[in-house]
Design a protein around this motif. Structure first.
Motif, PDB file in Angstrom:
ATOM      1  N   VAL A 197       8.566 -12.339   9.669  1.00  0.00           N
ATOM      2  CA  VAL A 197       7.393 -11.926  10.460  1.00  0.00           C
ATOM      3  C   VAL A 197       7.653 -10.651  11.259  1.00  0.00           C
ATOM      4  CG1 VAL A 197       6.146 -14.111  10.696  1.00  0.00           C
ATOM      5  CG2 VAL A 197       8.035 -13.631  12.253  1.00  0.00           C
ATOM      6  N   ARG A 198       8.900 -10.294  11.488  1.00  0.00           N
ATOM      7  CA  ARG A 198       9.189  -9.064  12.227  1.00  0.00           C
ATOM      8  C   ARG A 198       9.885  -8.022  11.346  1.00  0.00           C
ATOM      9  NH1 ARG A 198      12.487  -9.300  16.246  1.00  0.00           N
ATOM     10  NH2 ARG A 198      11.423  -7.771  17.517  1.00  0.00           N
ATOM     11  N   GLY A 199       9.839  -8.248  10.036  1.00  0.00           N
ATOM     12  CA  GLY A 199      10.589  -7.387   9.134  1.00  0.00           C
ATOM     13  C   GLY A 199       9.729  -6.310   8.487  1.00  0.00           C
ATOM     14  N   PRO A 200      10.330  -5.446   7.642  1.00  0.00           N
ATOM     15  CA  PRO A 200       9.622  -4.315   7.017  1.00  0.00           C
ATOM     16  C   PRO A 200       8.637  -4.782   5.935  1.00  0.00           C
ATOM     17  CG  PRO A 200      11.843  -4.508   6.145  1.00  0.00           C
ATOM     18  CD  PRO A 200      11.736  -5.540   7.231  1.00  0.00           C
ATOM     19  N   THR A 201       7.641  -3.955   5.717  1.00  0.00           N
ATOM     20  CA  THR A 201       6.651  -4.233   4.668  1.00  0.00           C
ATOM     21  C   THR A 201       7.293  -3.982   3.309  1.00  0.00           C
ATOM     22  OG1 THR A 201       4.933  -3.561   6.169  1.00  0.00           O
ATOM     23  CG2 THR A 201       4.341  -3.595   3.847  1.00  0.00           C
ATOM     24  N   LEU A 202       6.952  -4.824   2.349  1.00  0.00           N
ATOM     25  CA  LEU A 202       7.587  -4.729   1.038  1.00  0.00           C
ATOM     26  C   LEU A 202       6.767  -3.878   0.073  1.00  0.00           C
ATOM     27  CD1 LEU A 202       8.676  -8.455   0.685  1.00  0.00           C
ATOM     28  CD2 LEU A 202      10.056  -6.501   1.386  1.00  0.00           C
ATOM     29  N   MET A 203       7.486  -3.093  -0.701  1.00  0.00           N
ATOM     30  CA  MET A 203       6.847  -2.242  -1.719  1.00  0.00           C
ATOM     31  C   MET A 203       5.983  -3.053  -2.674  1.00  0.00           C
ATOM     32  SD  MET A 203       6.853   0.963  -2.181  1.00  0.00           S
ATOM     33  CE  MET A 203       7.006   1.499  -3.866  1.00  0.00           C
ATOM     34  N   GLU A 204       6.383  -4.258  -2.933  1.00  0.00           N
ATOM     35  CA  GLU A 204       5.661  -5.047  -3.934  1.00  0.00           C
ATOM     36  C   GLU A 204       4.291  -5.532  -3.442  1.00  0.00           C
ATOM     37  OE1 GLU A 204       8.461  -8.451  -4.324  1.00  0.00           O
ATOM     38  OE2 GLU A 204       6.663  -9.668  -4.274  1.00  0.00           O
ATOM     39  N   ASP A 205       3.948  -5.199  -2.225  1.00  0.00           N
ATOM     40  CA  ASP A 205       2.634  -5.636  -1.720  1.00  0.00           C
ATOM     41  C   ASP A 205       1.532  -4.794  -2.369  1.00  0.00           C
ATOM     42  OD1 ASP A 205       0.429  -6.487  -0.408  1.00  0.00           O
ATOM     43  OD2 ASP A 205       1.219  -6.235   1.616  1.00  0.00           O
ATOM     44  N   PHE A 206       1.206  -5.151  -3.607  1.00  0.00           N
ATOM     45  CA  PHE A 206       0.219  -4.373  -4.376  1.00  0.00           C
ATOM     46  C   PHE A 206      -1.158  -4.384  -3.719  1.00  0.00           C
ATOM     47  CE2 PHE A 206       0.729  -8.570  -6.346  1.00  0.00           C
ATOM     48  CZ  PHE A 206      -0.561  -9.082  -6.207  1.00  0.00           C
ATOM     49  N   HIS A 207      -1.459  -5.463  -3.031  1.00  0.00           N
ATOM     50  CA  HIS A 207      -2.777  -5.510  -2.388  1.00  0.00           C
ATOM     51  C   HIS A 207      -2.857  -4.479  -1.267  1.00  0.00           C
ATOM     52  CE1 HIS A 207      -6.440  -6.700  -0.570  1.00  0.00           C
ATOM     53  NE2 HIS A 207      -5.873  -7.241   0.493  1.00  0.00           N
ATOM     54  N   PHE A 208      -1.788  -4.428  -0.441  1.00  0.00           N
ATOM     55  CA  PHE A 208      -1.762  -3.416   0.619  1.00  0.00           C
ATOM     56  C   PHE A 208      -1.852  -2.017   0.016  1.00  0.00           C
ATOM     57  CE2 PHE A 208       1.045  -0.233   2.501  1.00  0.00           C
ATOM     58  CZ  PHE A 208       0.375   0.020   3.684  1.00  0.00           C
ATOM     59  N   ARG A 209      -1.050  -1.769  -1.021  1.00  0.00           N
ATOM     60  CA  ARG A 209      -1.001  -0.412  -1.587  1.00  0.00           C
ATOM     61  C   ARG A 209      -2.349  -0.020  -2.180  1.00  0.00           C
ATOM     62  NH1 ARG A 209       2.201  -0.309  -5.778  1.00  0.00           N
ATOM     63  NH2 ARG A 209       3.205  -2.311  -5.589  1.00  0.00           N
ATOM     64  N   GLU A 210      -2.978  -0.923  -2.880  1.00  0.00           N
ATOM     65  CA  GLU A 210      -4.266  -0.590  -3.490  1.00  0.00           C
ATOM     66  C   GLU A 210      -5.323  -0.305  -2.421  1.00  0.00           C
ATOM     67  OE1 GLU A 210      -6.496  -2.842  -6.959  1.00  0.00           O
ATOM     68  OE2 GLU A 210      -7.378  -3.345  -5.021  1.00  0.00           O
ATOM     69  N   LYS A 211      -5.324  -1.174  -1.399  1.00  0.00           N
ATOM     70  CA  LYS A 211      -6.335  -1.030  -0.342  1.00  0.00           C
ATOM     71  C   LYS A 211      -6.145   0.301   0.389  1.00  0.00           C
ATOM     72  CE  LYS A 211      -7.930  -3.509   3.833  1.00  0.00           C
ATOM     73  NZ  LYS A 211      -7.710  -4.671   4.689  1.00  0.00           N
ATOM     74  N   MET A 212      -4.881   0.621   0.704  1.00  0.00           N
ATOM     75  CA  MET A 212      -4.601   1.829   1.471  1.00  0.00           C
ATOM     76  C   MET A 212      -4.817   3.082   0.634  1.00  0.00           C
ATOM     77  SD  MET A 212      -4.009   2.741   4.452  1.00  0.00           S
ATOM     78  CE  MET A 212      -3.619   1.188   5.217  1.00  0.00           C
ATOM     79  N   THR A 213      -4.387   3.038  -0.611  1.00  0.00           N
ATOM     80  CA  THR A 213      -4.549   4.217  -1.474  1.00  0.00           C
ATOM     81  C   THR A 213      -6.028   4.539  -1.645  1.00  0.00           C
ATOM     82  OG1 THR A 213      -2.571   3.583  -2.661  1.00  0.00           O
ATOM     83  CG2 THR A 213      -3.980   5.197  -3.738  1.00  0.00           C
ATOM     84  N   HIS A 214      -6.813   3.494  -1.872  1.00  0.00           N
ATOM     85  CA  HIS A 214      -8.230   3.764  -2.081  1.00  0.00           C
ATOM     86  C   HIS A 214      -8.836   4.389  -0.831  1.00  0.00           C
ATOM     87  CE1 HIS A 214     -12.418   3.444  -3.146  1.00  0.00           C
ATOM     88  NE2 HIS A 214     -11.994   3.369  -4.400  1.00  0.00           N
ATOM     89  N   PHE A 215      -8.475   3.825   0.315  1.00  0.00           N
ATOM     90  CA  PHE A 215      -8.985   4.366   1.581  1.00  0.00           C
ATOM     91  C   PHE A 215      -8.557   5.825   1.768  1.00  0.00           C
ATOM     92  CE2 PHE A 215      -7.954   5.365   5.991  1.00  0.00           C
ATOM     93  CZ  PHE A 215      -9.220   5.324   6.540  1.00  0.00           C
ATOM     94  N   ASP A 216      -7.287   6.103   1.464  1.00  0.00           N
ATOM     95  CA  ASP A 216      -6.769   7.474   1.648  1.00  0.00           C
ATOM     96  C   ASP A 216      -7.539   8.494   0.814  1.00  0.00           C
ATOM     97  OD1 ASP A 216      -4.856   6.579   3.399  1.00  0.00           O
ATOM     98  OD2 ASP A 216      -3.242   6.466   1.911  1.00  0.00           O
ATOM     99  N   HIS A 217      -8.189   8.036  -0.232  1.00  0.00           N
ATOM    100  CA  HIS A 217      -8.878   8.966  -1.134  1.00  0.00           C
ATOM    101  C   HIS A 217     -10.396   8.828  -1.061  1.00  0.00           C
ATOM    102  CE1 HIS A 217      -5.187  10.253  -3.311  1.00  0.00           C
ATOM    103  NE2 HIS A 217      -4.748   9.149  -2.743  1.00  0.00           N
ATOM    104  N   GLU A 218     -10.883   8.246   0.028  1.00  0.00           N
ATOM    105  CA  GLU A 218     -12.328   7.987   0.102  1.00  0.00           C
ATOM    106  C   GLU A 218     -13.186   9.249   0.202  1.00  0.00           C
ATOM    107  OE1 GLU A 218     -13.210   5.292   3.327  1.00  0.00           O
ATOM    108  OE2 GLU A 218     -12.495   3.551   2.195  1.00  0.00           O
ATOM    109  N   ARG A 219     -12.653  10.292   0.837  1.00  0.00           N
ATOM    110  CA  ARG A 219     -13.483  11.482   1.051  1.00  0.00           C
ATOM    111  C   ARG A 219     -13.424  12.447  -0.124  1.00  0.00           C
ATOM    112  NH1 ARG A 219     -15.188   8.618   3.627  1.00  0.00           N
ATOM    113  NH2 ARG A 219     -15.286   8.333   5.878  1.00  0.00           N
ATOM    114  N   ILE A 220     -14.580  13.074  -0.397  1.00  0.00           N
ATOM    115  CA  ILE A 220     -14.604  14.143  -1.396  1.00  0.00           C
ATOM    116  C   ILE A 220     -15.018  15.418  -0.661  1.00  0.00           C
ATOM    117  CG2 ILE A 220     -15.170  12.554  -3.277  1.00  0.00           C
ATOM    118  CD1 ILE A 220     -18.093  13.654  -3.104  1.00  0.00           C
ATOM    119  N   PRO A 221     -14.796  16.590  -1.241  1.00  0.00           N
ATOM    120  CA  PRO A 221     -15.212  17.809  -0.519  1.00  0.00           C
ATOM    121  C   PRO A 221     -16.709  17.786  -0.253  1.00  0.00           C
ATOM    122  CG  PRO A 221     -13.949  18.348  -2.499  1.00  0.00           C
ATOM    123  CD  PRO A 221     -14.242  16.887  -2.558  1.00  0.00           C
TER     124      PRO A 221
END
Ligand code: HDD
Length: 677
Positions: free
Chosen positions: A45-69
């Motif tokens: 519960v106090r440790g680092p986030t794991l790379m294998e958290d595909f749900h976190f990565r997908e959610k964050m990646t999509h958010f990071d790319h939400e804006r278009i010019p």
């Protein structure tokens, strides 16, 4: 949102793309059900986030790319769906089915916009407004990409980057936002005199519309109609709003940028939700080919209009906006207009501004929408089938099943096959063109001031005053005295008195000579000659408990019948109780409501023991009065008007007789503003 969906072919197509998440399990984009959406996968519960958290990565990646010019111009927009109905066949002039088939209602999508400001800027900036319509016709999409001003800054599209750079925020500090009141713009104006006519319009009331529902739209460029016999006609397109053409006053527009930056968005959205569907008639000015040189200006020059008194606007159909969008990004942001989207029977002219536009719109979508397949986005898809040998590219949706992807071929019977004109194939108008390759401008484009003067001559006194005030505000903000003087000198070519008045207001020596000799007027250009109606105008009713139930009810009933929209303002939000069991709902109080949000005020209540209420109410009425709006009062409410010496002033309605009061109030609201106050 009330379901007022107006079903048509486009709507049915969009329906297949609509997604309703309500009541569903949450999944990843791969369809996998998600068991946790608030906690990352961590080592302890106090440790680092794991790379294998595909749900976190997908959610964050999509958010990071939400804006278009955002769009390089017209970034801030608002859109609605609707339909176009033709009144009479125009087959004499064009073979376009949309303008010959009166039996068909054509689905449309319209995006209104400001030109200058960023996507997040305010609605009521001084600016031209875009008015772009996509007609989803059975022959393909036809786009009429118009503005609410009938002329443009420049004559040749190669100067478009220059004019846009000049009016956008200055490059060193990105100031000011959504405003032309700065040195670069006015430096451009003074040194590029071809924009004198457009700048007169930008300084006029047209640049601060009351509502998208109360704006004209103009195709600006001269287009061509071509009929079945191959005969061509020059065409100017006009949209005429059924509610007339009306504007804000500058003080109000500036305040709205802070109080309600979404003023025009709210206005359009609410009107459609209420069922007050905005209506615009489509008109065309038709000039036979043989009359090309009949005018004292060049039809190919986008800084000129054809006065309606010389070539009347023939009204040919009506557009009604019936539905708000379901999703702003998917529809309003991703819609891609292009003046080159035409159908058989509509063609271009050699207008050098139009020719440049024909390149720019597709080009800009490639960067904005990220690839060549933006036509497949639901909002951009034609309702008719589309087939060709174009393939691949980012985000391709279609799965083209054929092996053949080239023309000419034998494996597929040489299909998809080009169609002859008889089969609906588009054939460009065969205009004879023969000339030397040169960079030059026709002498017929050189008169920059006559139509600027025509516009000035056509303005009423209040409109003229607003133009002088606007020039004085904008040039007053210009720091370079040389640029201020150059502009006064430029506009002295239009009207000497105009230039002298501006000069005095901005600390520049008034010019002593100049002025265009044009004395003609075009009454169609003045907003005082537009349709006047009280329909859909918004009235602030300042009211409190204990009002005379029957009297107020009879007034409100009459106003409703006449199409007024009322909003009740009281000390507290919630029910306001009158006599005879009449209860109204206050949706605003004096803390939330401001007079600039309304077209008129009705004072029912008198003063209060609450000092704040009295101060706010007094300011409310005073401001509405200064903005020349209709003010009405009965009973106790009249005391406010007496205290402010407003009684018997134009547009102030105080009849004792309730029926007369209600009627006169509507008449006064229909006037829009009382300039003679
Ligand atoms: Fe333009 C957008 C209207 C001249 C290049 N234009 C754009 C929009 C409207 C107009 C309403 C917004 C469309 C939307 O809502 O998505 N433009 C006009 C009118 C013009 C005009 C009436 C004068 C006749 N425009 C013009 C020129 C050029 C462009 C001369 C370039 C040579 N316009 C563009 C653009 C935009 C655009 C850069 C930005 C976003 C877009 O196209 O889709 O291509």
């Amino acid at each position: 949102m009330a379901d007022k969906r107006h079903e048509n072919e486009k709507d049915a197509q969009l329906e297949s793309f609509r997604v309703d998440d309500k009541g569903k399990y949450m999944t990843t984009n791969q369809g996998l059900r998600v068991s946790e959406d608030e906690l990352s996968l961590t080592a302890g519960v106090r440790g680092p986030t794991l790379m294998e958290d595909f749900h976190f990565r997908e959610k964050m990646t999509h958010f990071d790319h939400e804006r278009i010019p955002e769009r390089v111009v017209h970034a801030r927009g608002f859109a609605a769906h609707g339909e176009f109905q033709l009144y009479e066949s125009m087959e004499q002039y064009t073979k376009a089915k949309i303008f010959t088939d009166t039996s068909n209602k054509v689905p449309v999508f319209v995006r209104f916009s400001t030109v200058n400001g960023s996507k997040g800027s305010g609605d009521t900036a001084r600016d031209a407004r875009g008015f772009a319509t996509k007609f989803y016709t059975e022959e393909g999409n036809y786009d009429l990409v118009a503005n609410n001003i009938p002329v443009f800054f420049i004559q040749d599209g190669i100067k478009f980057p220059d004019v846009v750079h000049s009016f956008k925020p200055e490059p060193h500090n990105d100031i000011p936002q959504a405003s032309t009141a700065h040195d670069n713009f006015w430096d451009f104006v003074a040194n590029n005199p071809e924009n004198a006519h457009m700048v007169m319009w930008i300084m006029s009331d047209r640049a601060i519309p009351r509502s998208f529902r109360m704006m004209e739209g103009f195709g600006v460029n001269t287009f061509r109609f071509v009929n079945a016999a191959g005969e061509a006609f020059f065409i100017k397109f006009h949209w005429k709003p059924k509610l007339g053409v009306h504007s804000l006053v500058w003080d109000e527009a500036q305040k709205l940028m802070g109080i309600d930056p979404d003023f025009h968005r709210n206005d359009l959205w609410d009107a459609i939700e209420r069922g007050d569907y905005p209506e615009y008639e489509l008109g065309v000015q038709i000039v036979p080919q043989e009359d090309e040189f009949k005018f004292d200006f060049d039809l190919l020059d986008a800084t000129k209009l054809i006065p309606e008194e010389e070539v009347p606007v023939k009204i040919i159909g009506k557009m009604t906006l019936t539905n708000n969008v379901d999703n702003f990004f998917a529809e309003t942001e991703q819609v891609a207009f292009h003046p080159g989207n035409v159908v058989p029977g509509i063609d271009f002219t050699n207008d050098p501004l139009l020719q440049a536009r024909l390149f720019s719109y597709i080009d800009t979508q490639l960067i904005r929408l990220g690839g060549p397949n933006f036509h497949e986005l639901p909002i951009n898809r034609p309702i008719c089938p589309f087939h060709n040998n174009q393939r691949d590219g980012f985000h391709r949706q279609a799965i083209n099943i054929a092996r053949v992807n080239y023309h000419r071929n034998s494996l597929q019977g040489n299909t998809p096959a080009p169609a002859s004109p008889e089969q609906g194939g588009y054939k460009h108008y065969e205009e004879k063109v023969d000339g030397k390759k040169i960079r030059g401008r026709s002498k017929s484009f050189i008169d920059f001031f006559s139509q600027a003067k025509l516009f000035w001559n056509s303005m009423s006194e209040p409109e003229k005053k607003h133009i002088i005030d606007a020039f004085s505000f904008e040039l007053g903000k210009v720091k370079s005295k040389s640029v201020r003087r150059q502009n006064v000198d430029l506009f002295a070519n239009v009207d000497l008195q105009l230039a002298q008045k501006i000069a005095r207001n901005i600390g520049v020596k008034p010019p002593t000579q100049g002025g265009s000799p044009v004395t003609k007027t075009s009454p169609a250009l003045s907003q005082l000659n537009t349709t006047m109606t009280a329909k859909t105008r918004k009235v602030a009713v300042i009211i409190s408990n204990g009002f005379h139930g029957n009297v107020i009810k009879s007034i409100l009933d009459y106003w409703k019948k006449e199409g007024l929209v009322v909003e009740f303002i009281s000390e507290d939000l919630g029910p306001v109780k009158g006599t005879n069991g009449v209860v109204l709902e206050a949706v605003q109080n004096v803390y939330t409501a401001q007079s600039v949000l309304y077209d008129a005020v009705f004072m029912v209540r008198g003063s209060s023991t609450d000092k704040m209420f009295n101060e706010k109410a007094a300011y409310f009425i005073d401001e509405a009065y200064r903005h020349k709006k209709t003010i009405g009062a009965i009973g106790e409410g009249k005391k406010w008007l007496e205290a402010n010496q407003m009684v018997n002033k134009p547009g102030v309605v105080t009849d004792e007789n309730v029926t007369e009061f209600a009627r006169h109030f509507v008449q006064a609201v229909a006037h829009h503003r009382h300039w003679n106050r």
